[in-house]
Design a protein around this motif. Structure first.
Motif, mmCIF file in Angstrom:
data_model
loop_
_atom_site.group_PDB
_atom_site.id
_atom_site.type_symbol
_atom_site.label_atom_id
_atom_site.label_comp_id
_atom_site.label_asym_id
_atom_site.label_seq_id
_atom_site.Cartn_x
_atom_site.Cartn_y
_atom_site.Cartn_z
ATOM 1 N N ASP A 246 -17.304 81.464 -41.032
ATOM 2 C CA ASP A 246 -16.126 81.449 -41.883
ATOM 3 C C ASP A 246 -16.488 81.323 -43.363
ATOM 4 O O ASP A 246 -16.001 82.093 -44.198
ATOM 5 N N MET B 224 -7.498 75.523 -42.603
ATOM 6 C CA MET B 224 -8.013 74.452 -41.776
ATOM 7 C C MET B 224 -6.865 74.014 -40.864
ATOM 8 O O MET B 224 -5.938 73.339 -41.307
ATOM 9 N N ALA C 97 -12.074 78.781 -43.244
ATOM 10 C CA ALA C 97 -11.905 78.020 -42.011
ATOM 11 C C ALA C 97 -11.637 79.019 -40.894
ATOM 12 O O ALA C 97 -10.615 79.717 -40.901
#
Length: 367
Positions: free
Chosen positions: A221, A153, A194
């Motif tokens: 993802d 992320m 992510a």
């Protein structure tokens, strides 16, 4: 009883739900033991505003092994290719018209994968800049402990007032849906990825049937992570070495980002939508209502304890994004915003407009 149920839910979330609120783990800069060849694939459609610094950050990675960057220009009309520049490590592919059944990003990725030869592939969005140490750090984590897929992320843009209030919550809600500790545990069924940064072994991608396996996925993802985890370990964490430079200066920009895939997350199900609304109400709205409208009896204090747990759980994410802790008090209002956007996403789907991205409409499935 409803206040008590909300309290029990927060006891579970805070103490038993994979410690989602910790805003961890985060990879620290590392040097890999091995140096496998890596092909970095960047799908891009009308990304002239961001592509220059993105490509520059990728071709200048401080990685001891061989690597190259493959930019797949997905029929851009804004001069994306010209802004990308030229470099000996950069290969530019002109994308073919998208075939029916594919999402745009995955169609572009598939063409980059076909042009690649390296045993390790990295997928990077066209709005992510990378610290020179990033590729080496990702490869190091792929090696030890061994993983088939590593994703992060990335740090999202958080400068405008709408971003400051709503973007940290986006990351926080994602962690709540997919606790990273559970996603990284081989015994857990939770799988999450992510898409801003993904490093994957070619053998793992071929094992699942290639990127074609998820060709119609809009939440690509997590779909990729779910398929890969069936046959090998995955890792997801936060990144201190990659940053999104895509701005969301207005509330409507964040609204559009959420409505694009929120109903997809609910599998286009009205029943799931009702359940999501009921869940959001219990988790975020019951406690504040008890505090405001129940006087000073036991409901008030139970609501206060419940809301306190919710606010405490948000503090690590606010710290990550360098926002003041009192922003946690706005969580009920932020949750209402996300709830309304989720409902709007469903309405768009039922009206036939569905997901909209880069001048493409997807409806119920990629077209």
């Amino acid at each position: 009883m409803i206040v008590f149920l909300a309290f029990l839910i927060w006891l579970y979330l805070f103490f038993l739900h994979g410690r989602f609120w910790e805003s961890a783990p985060e990879l620290q800069p590392a040097t890999p033991l091995g140096h496998p060849d890596v092909d970095i694939i960047v799908p891009a459609r009308d990304e002239a505003e961001t592509i220059g610094p993105v490509i520059a950050s990728l071709v200048n990675q401080d990685y001891p092994g061989k690597f190259r960057v493959i930019l797949v220009d997905d029929n851009s009309t804004d001069g994306t290719v010209e802004k990308a520049g030229q470099h000996e490590r950069l290969t530019i592919i002109t994308g073919q018209p998208k075939e029916i059944g594919w999402s745009g990003k995955l169609w572009a990725l598939s063409q980059g994968i076909k042009a690649s030869t390296a045993p390790v592939l990295m997928f990077s969005d066209a709005d992510i800049t990378h610290d020179p140490r990033h590729l080496a750090t990702l490869v190091s984590r792929l090696e030890m402990p061994k993983a088939d897929m590593v994703s992060e992320m990335v740090k999202l843009n958080c400068t405008s007032w709408p971003e400051r209030f709503l973007i940290p919550a986006f990351v926080y809600f994602f962690q709540m849906l997919y606790p990273f500790a559970l996603a990284n545990a081989p015994a857990s069924r939770v799988a999450a990825g992510a898409g801003g940064t993904v490093l994957i072994r070619r053998e793992a991608l071929e094992r699942i049937g290639g990127i074609e396996k998820i060709r119609g996925a809009l939440i690509d993802d997590c779909s990729l992570a779910r398929e890969v985890k069936k046959g090998g370990p995955i890792y997801i964490g936060h990144s201190g070495l990659a940053t999104s430079i895509r701005p969301y200066p207005h509330v409507r920009d964040i609204w559009n980002m959420i409505t694009r895939t929120a109903f997809t997350q609910l599998h286009y199900s009205a029943l799931w939508l009702v359940g999501a609304i009921a869940g959001l109400t219990l988790v975020w709205l019951v406690a504040p209502c008890a505090i405001l409208f129940s006087g000073f009896g036991w409901r008030f204090f139970l609501g206060l304890a419940t809301f306190g747990l919710a606010c405490l759980s948000y503090l690590p994410t606010l710290q990550r994004y360098k926002q003041p802790y009192y922003f946690a008090l706005a969580l009920p209002g932020i949750a209402l915003f996300y709830m309304a956007a989720t409902i709007a996403s469903a309405v768009n789907y039922w009206r036939g407009t569905g997901a909209q991205w880069k001048s493409r409409a997807y409806g119920g499935e990629a077209k």
